[in-house]
Write a protein that holds these residues in place. Structure first.
Motif, short mmCIF file in Angstrom:
data_model
loop_
_atom_site.label_atom_id
_atom_site.label_comp_id
_atom_site.label_asym_id
_atom_site.label_seq_id
_atom_site.Cartn_x
_atom_site.Cartn_y
_atom_site.Cartn_z
N PHE A 76 48.28 41.74 33.20
CA PHE A 76 49.27 41.91 34.27
C PHE A 76 48.63 42.58 35.49
CE2 PHE A 76 52.64 44.31 36.43
CZ PHE A 76 53.54 43.29 36.69
N VAL A 77 47.80 43.60 35.26
CA VAL A 77 47.13 44.27 36.37
C VAL A 77 46.20 43.31 37.09
CG1 VAL A 77 45.47 46.08 36.97
CG2 VAL A 77 47.33 46.57 35.35
N LEU A 78 45.43 42.52 36.34
CA LEU A 78 44.53 41.55 36.95
C LEU A 78 45.29 40.51 37.76
CD1 LEU A 78 41.97 40.94 34.05
CD2 LEU A 78 41.61 42.25 36.15
N PHE A 79 46.40 40.06 37.21
CA PHE A 79 47.20 39.06 37.91
C PHE A 79 47.79 39.63 39.20
CE2 PHE A 79 51.44 37.19 38.65
CZ PHE A 79 51.05 35.91 38.96
N MET A 80 48.27 40.86 39.16
CA MET A 80 48.85 41.47 40.35
C MET A 80 47.80 41.67 41.44
SD MET A 80 52.03 41.67 39.76
CE MET A 80 52.56 42.70 41.13
N ARG A 81 46.57 41.94 41.05
CA ARG A 81 45.52 42.14 42.04
C ARG A 81 45.10 40.84 42.72
NH1 ARG A 81 41.22 46.48 39.34
NH2 ARG A 81 42.61 48.30 39.43
N ARG A 82 45.21 39.73 42.01
CA ARG A 82 44.73 38.46 42.54
C ARG A 82 45.85 37.48 42.87
NH1 ARG A 82 39.26 37.83 41.79
NH2 ARG A 82 39.47 35.59 42.11
N ARG A 83 47.08 37.91 42.77
CA ARG A 83 48.19 36.98 42.96
C ARG A 83 48.25 36.45 44.39
NH1 ARG A 83 50.39 41.99 43.64
NH2 ARG A 83 52.02 42.22 45.23
N LYS A 84 47.79 37.24 45.38
CA LYS A 84 47.84 36.80 46.77
C LYS A 84 46.87 35.66 47.05
CE LYS A 84 49.40 41.26 48.56
NZ LYS A 84 49.11 42.39 49.49
N ARG A 85 45.84 35.55 46.20
CA ARG A 85 44.85 34.49 46.41
C ARG A 85 45.30 33.15 45.84
NH1 ARG A 85 39.15 37.59 44.86
NH2 ARG A 85 39.53 39.46 46.13
#
Length: 352
Positions: free
Chosen positions: A225-234
C-alpha cells in the motif's frame, strides 16, 4: 485449523477474592456454543457452501477458458480459488457435525483439519503473492520482468503449496478424534508425548496462527500500500496494473477484516493470564468471541470471486457468458501475454 473444539479438561476455575480474610471459589463456565452450533452453523455453512461452490466454479471456468493462464496474475488467482475450494469443501462436514453433536471419526477429523489449514494458509500465501506481483508491476526493472513470467509464477505456486502443507503439520499433531458420550469429536488437545502440565503447545499454535494469518498479510498489505501510494501519480487513469492493485488490496483488506477478529480473540483467550483476564465475565466474553468470530471468518471462502466480479469488469463478462447472460456469441480466449501489460483481460481497460 479454523474449526476445532477444545478438550473438556480445558475448562477453568477462577478464584475470586471478596476480601483479605474470606475467599470463595466461583466455578466459571465457558460460553455455551450449543445454540450457535445447532441453530446457526448448519444453515449458515450450507448456504455459504452452495454460494461458494457456484461462484468459485464460475471463477475457475472464467480463468481457464476465457481469461487464460498466460499471465502470472491469473495463475495466482486460480490457485487462490483452489485454496478457497479446499476450505469450502469442509463446510458441509462441519455443518453436519454441528447439527449432530460432533460425530467425526479420526480419519475424517484429520482430513477436515488438513483441508481447512492448507486452504487457509494457501489463501494467505497466494494473496500475498498477488499483492507483491501487483507492486512489482509498478517498477520497470529486470527482476520485476522475470517475476512476471509464467514459469516464475508456476514455481512460486508450487513453493507456496509446499509451505502451506508444512505450516499445517503442527496442527495435525494436536488434533485427535476422541469418544465422548458415544460420539466422536474432533478435539484440539495436548499430544501424549508432552508433559501433563505443559501448555506451551497451545500458545505456540496460537502464535503460529497469528503470525501466518494476521501478521504476514498485514505486513505485505502495508508495504504494498505504501509503495502504491508513492507511485500512484505516475500511473495513468485506467492503467490495468493500477486496477489490479486496487482489486488485490480489496481482497487482502476483506481477508484481514474477516480473519483478524478471530485471531485477535484467539490470542487474548490463549494469553488471558498475561492480560489479567481472570474474572468470569471476561472469560465468558473471550469464549463467545472466539466461537462467533470463527464462524464469521469461515464464511470468507466464498467472498473472493464475488470481489472479482464486483471490482473487475474483465471477470464479469466471461462470467456472464458462463451463466448465458452475455448473449449467444462466445468470448474469444485471452491473447498471448505481454510483459509490459501484466493484467491482460478481455477489455482494453478495467473499470473500478
Amino acid at each position: 485449523m479454523a474449526n476445532y473444539t477444545l478438550a473438556p479438561d480445558d475448562d477453568y476455575d477462577v478464584l475470586i477474592e471478596n476480601d483479605l480474610n474470606n475467599s470463595d471459589t466461583e466455578q466459571c463456565h465457558p460460553y455455551d456454543a450449543t445454540g450457535l452450533l445447532t441453530h446457526v452453523v448448519p444453515q449458515l455453512y450450507t448456504a455459504v457452501f452452495l454460494v461458494g461452490l457456484l461462484d468459485n466454479f464460475l471463477a475457475v471456468l472464467a480463468l481457464v477458458k476465457y481469461k487464460g493462464l498466460g499471465h502470472v496474475e491469473n495463475i495466482y488467482f486460480l490457485n487462490l480459488v483452489i485454496s478457497n475450494c479446499c476450505f469450502l469443501s469442509t463446510l458441509p462436514f462441519w455443518a453436519h457435525a454441528a447439527s449432530h453433536g460432533g460425530r467425526l471419526g479420526h480419519p475424517t477429523c484429520m482430513a477436515l483439519v488438513t483441508l481447512c489449514s492448507v486452504g487457509l494458509h494457501g489463501e494467505v500465501l497466494f494473496s500475498a503473492l498477488l499483492s507483491l506481483q501487483s507492486c512489482l508491476g509498478l517498477f520497470q526493472s529486470g527482476f520485476s520482468s522475470v517475476a512476471r513470467t509464467v514459469p516464475c509464477g508456476i514455481v512460486a505456486s508450487v513453493l507456496a503449496w509446499g509451505v502451506a502443507v508444512l505450516v499445517t503439520l503442527p496442527e495435525l499433531l494436536f488434533h485427535i478424534s476422541r469418544v465422548g458420550t458415544q460420539q466422536y469429536q474432533c478435539l484440539l488437545r495436548r499430544a501424549h508425548l508432552l508433559p501433563d502440565k505443559d501448555s506451551s503447545w497451545e500458545r505456540s499454535l496460537t502464535l503460529k496462527s497469528n503470525v501466518v494469518v494476521l501478521v504476514v498479510p498485514l505486513l505485505v498489505f502495508t508495504v504494498c500500500f505504501v509503495l502504491f501510494m508513492r507511485r500512484r501519480k505516475r500511473l495513468r487513469s485506467g492503467d490495468r496494473n493500477k486496477d489490479l492493485v486496487k482489486l488485490v488490496f480489496a481482497i487482502m483488506a476483506v481477508f484481514l477484516l474477516m480473519w483478524g477478529p478471530y485471531n485477535v480473540a484467539l490470542f487474548l483467550s490463549t494469553f488471558k493470564k498475561s492480560f489479567s483476564l481472570h474474572d468470569c465475565r471476561a472469560l465468558y466474553s473471550l469464549d463467545k468471541s472466539v466461537q462467533v468470530t470463527r464462524v464469521v471468518a469461515s464464511t470468507h471462502c466464498c467472498v473472493n470471486p464475488l470481489l472479482c466480479v464486483l471490482l473487475d469488469k474483465a471477470f464479469r463478462k466471461p462470467l456472464s457468458c458462463c451463466c448465458r447472460l452475455g448473449g449467444d456469441t462466445p468470448l474469444p480466449p485471452a491473447a498471448e501475454p505481454a510483459h509490459d501489460r501484466p493484467w491482460e483481460g478481455l477489455e482494453q481497460s478495467t473499470d473500478m
